[in-house]
Design a protein around this motif. Structure first.
Motif, PDB file in Angstrom:
ATOM      1  N   SER A  79       9.659  -0.543  14.164  1.00 26.42           N
ATOM      2  CA  SER A  79      10.693   0.489  14.207  1.00 26.42           C
ATOM      3  C   SER A  79      10.250   1.636  13.317  1.00 26.42           C
ATOM      4  O   SER A  79       9.553   1.423  12.318  1.00 26.42           O
ATOM      5  CB  SER A  79      12.036  -0.060  13.724  1.00 26.42           C
ATOM      6  N   TYR A  80      10.645   2.851  13.684  1.00 28.40           N
ATOM      7  CA  TYR A  80      10.339   4.009  12.852  1.00 28.40           C
ATOM      8  C   TYR A  80      11.566   4.473  12.071  1.00 28.40           C
ATOM      9  O   TYR A  80      11.587   5.588  11.556  1.00 28.40           O
ATOM     10  CB  TYR A  80       9.771   5.141  13.716  1.00 28.40           C
ATOM     11  N   SER A  81      12.562   3.587  11.975  1.00 31.76           N
ATOM     12  CA  SER A  81      13.784   3.899  11.245  1.00 31.76           C
ATOM     13  C   SER A  81      14.107   2.762  10.280  1.00 31.76           C
ATOM     14  O   SER A  81      14.444   1.655  10.705  1.00 31.76           O
ATOM     15  CB  SER A  81      14.954   4.108  12.203  1.00 31.76           C
ATOM     16  N   ALA A 114       9.342  -7.072   8.540  1.00 35.09           N
ATOM     17  CA  ALA A 114       9.624  -5.885   9.338  1.00 35.09           C
ATOM     18  C   ALA A 114       8.332  -5.310   9.920  1.00 35.09           C
ATOM     19  O   ALA A 114       7.307  -5.248   9.235  1.00 35.09           O
ATOM     20  CB  ALA A 114      10.316  -4.827   8.478  1.00 35.09           C
ATOM     21  N   GLY A 115       8.399  -4.873  11.175  1.00 33.43           N
ATOM     22  CA  GLY A 115       7.227  -4.294  11.825  1.00 33.43           C
ATOM     23  C   GLY A 115       7.058  -2.827  11.480  1.00 33.43           C
ATOM     24  O   GLY A 115       7.989  -2.026  11.616  1.00 33.43           O
ATOM     25  N   VAL A 116       5.870  -2.457  10.994  1.00 32.86           N
ATOM     26  CA  VAL A 116       5.538  -1.069  10.667  1.00 32.86           C
ATOM     27  C   VAL A 116       4.216  -0.730  11.344  1.00 32.86           C
ATOM     28  O   VAL A 116       3.221  -1.432  11.140  1.00 32.86           O
ATOM     29  CB  VAL A 116       5.411  -0.853   9.144  1.00 32.86           C
ATOM     30  N   GLU A 146       5.198   5.336   3.470  1.00 30.07           N
ATOM     31  CA  GLU A 146       6.529   5.583   2.896  1.00 30.07           C
ATOM     32  C   GLU A 146       7.521   4.542   3.400  1.00 30.07           C
ATOM     33  O   GLU A 146       8.402   4.089   2.656  1.00 30.07           O
ATOM     34  CB  GLU A 146       6.989   6.992   3.258  1.00 30.07           C
ATOM     35  N   GLN A 147       7.381   4.159   4.660  1.00 29.68           N
ATOM     36  CA  GLN A 147       8.275   3.154   5.230  1.00 29.68           C
ATOM     37  C   GLN A 147       8.051   1.796   4.569  1.00 29.68           C
ATOM     38  O   GLN A 147       9.013   1.073   4.268  1.00 29.68           O
ATOM     39  CB  GLN A 147       8.053   3.056   6.737  1.00 29.68           C
ATOM     40  N   VAL A 148       6.807   1.445   4.334  1.00 29.49           N
ATOM     41  CA  VAL A 148       6.502   0.179   3.652  1.00 29.49           C
ATOM     42  C   VAL A 148       7.167   0.145   2.275  1.00 29.49           C
ATOM     43  O   VAL A 148       7.788  -0.856   1.884  1.00 29.49           O
ATOM     44  CB  VAL A 148       4.981  -0.009   3.516  1.00 29.49           C
ATOM     45  N   ILE A 153      10.983  -0.234   2.593  1.00 28.57           N
ATOM     46  CA  ILE A 153      11.356  -1.602   2.959  1.00 28.57           C
ATOM     47  C   ILE A 153      11.234  -2.519   1.749  1.00 28.57           C
ATOM     48  O   ILE A 153      12.099  -3.354   1.489  1.00 28.57           O
ATOM     49  CB  ILE A 153      10.481  -2.098   4.131  1.00 28.57           C
ATOM     50  N   ARG A 154      10.167  -2.346   0.984  1.00 30.09           N
ATOM     51  CA  ARG A 154      10.010  -3.152  -0.230  1.00 30.09           C
ATOM     52  C   ARG A 154      11.172  -2.913  -1.189  1.00 30.09           C
ATOM     53  O   ARG A 154      11.769  -3.846  -1.728  1.00 30.09           O
ATOM     54  CB  ARG A 154       8.699  -2.808  -0.918  1.00 30.09           C
ATOM     55  N   ASP A 155      11.503  -1.650  -1.406  1.00 30.90           N
ATOM     56  CA  ASP A 155      12.544  -1.312  -2.370  1.00 30.90           C
ATOM     57  C   ASP A 155      13.926  -1.783  -1.919  1.00 30.90           C
ATOM     58  O   ASP A 155      14.806  -2.004  -2.740  1.00 30.90           O
ATOM     59  CB  ASP A 155      12.570   0.198  -2.617  1.00 30.90           C
ATOM     60  N   SER A 156      14.113  -1.933  -0.596  1.00 29.12           N
ATOM     61  CA  SER A 156      15.414  -2.369  -0.084  1.00 29.12           C
ATOM     62  C   SER A 156      15.712  -3.819  -0.446  1.00 29.12           C
ATOM     63  O   SER A 156      16.869  -4.216  -0.565  1.00 29.12           O
ATOM     64  CB  SER A 156      15.477  -2.203   1.435  1.00 29.12           C
TER      65      SER A 156
END
Length: 208
Positions: free
Chosen positions: A110-112, A131-133, A175-177, A180-183
């Protein structure tokens, strides 16, 4: 499985990705024996894309592969081997009940990050969830991806950015990685760097 074996020889945990498309039952049982001989005990089972040549065997499904792998634990042939662990994939929708018995789950690219987090809030899954990135390497790749997997929403602004600057896809994925880590909502990511693995590795090594 050979690749998973080599990864383990380098000191990492290997996961062998097997599709049901190319296998019949006897072939799959042979694969389990090969995995046991190689010391590979983690699998990701997928249905498999439509082949460009030839046809599917249509004998196995992901669910049948899971059942067969679970049954192997009771087979004397596998005595002394580590128990097999099974992973499955899921889209950003309700996961079928039979997939919930998997040991780990890979979520569709996902890109969101917001969409991923909303899905994770409702998902009730056993075991780790990744999660897929995927790095968007070009505008052409975006068009092909959207045509092949309509469920994946690719923001128009990301496509425009990649068309202007080939490095934009790497920046957004990294940035997405980090987001996701920070979430804290996922156990990690399934990162697909496409052809940009060196750039992705260099950036994440600095930032993680």
């Amino acid at each position: 499985m050979a690749v998973a074996h080599e990864v383990q020889a380098m000191g990492a945990r290997g996961i062998a990705c097997l599709n049901s498309r190319d296998r019949n039952l006897l072939g799959f049982r042979r694969d389990l024996l090969t995995a046991a001989a190689y010391g590979v005990d983690r699998f990701l089972f997928v249905y498999g894309d439509k082949p460009s040549i030839g046809g599917r065997t249509s004998e196995l499904t992901v669910r049948a592969m899971m059942d067969e792998t679970r049954a192997a634990a009771e087979d004397a042939v596998f005595a002394g081997c580590a128990p097999f662990q099974i992973g499955v994939t899921t889209g950003l929708r309700k996961t079928p009940e039979w997939k919930r018995s998997a040991d780990f789950t890979f979520v569709q690219v996902s890109y969101s990050v917001d969409d991923l987090l909303r899905w994770r809030d409702d998902a009730r899954l056993n075991g780790p969830v990744y999660a897929g990135v995927m790095v968007l390497a070009s505008a052409g790749m975006a068009r092909n991806l959207a045509a092949a997997i309509p469920d994946i929403a690719i923001p128009a602004e990301l496509v425009d950015a990649v068309e202007r600057d080939r490095a934009a896809g790497v920046a957004v994925a990294c940035e997405q990685v980090l987001a996701i880590r920070d979430s804290g909502a996922f156990d990690g990511v399934h990162l697909v760097p496409v052809s940009r693995y060196r750039e992705v590795a260099a950036r994440l090594e600095r930032e993680l």
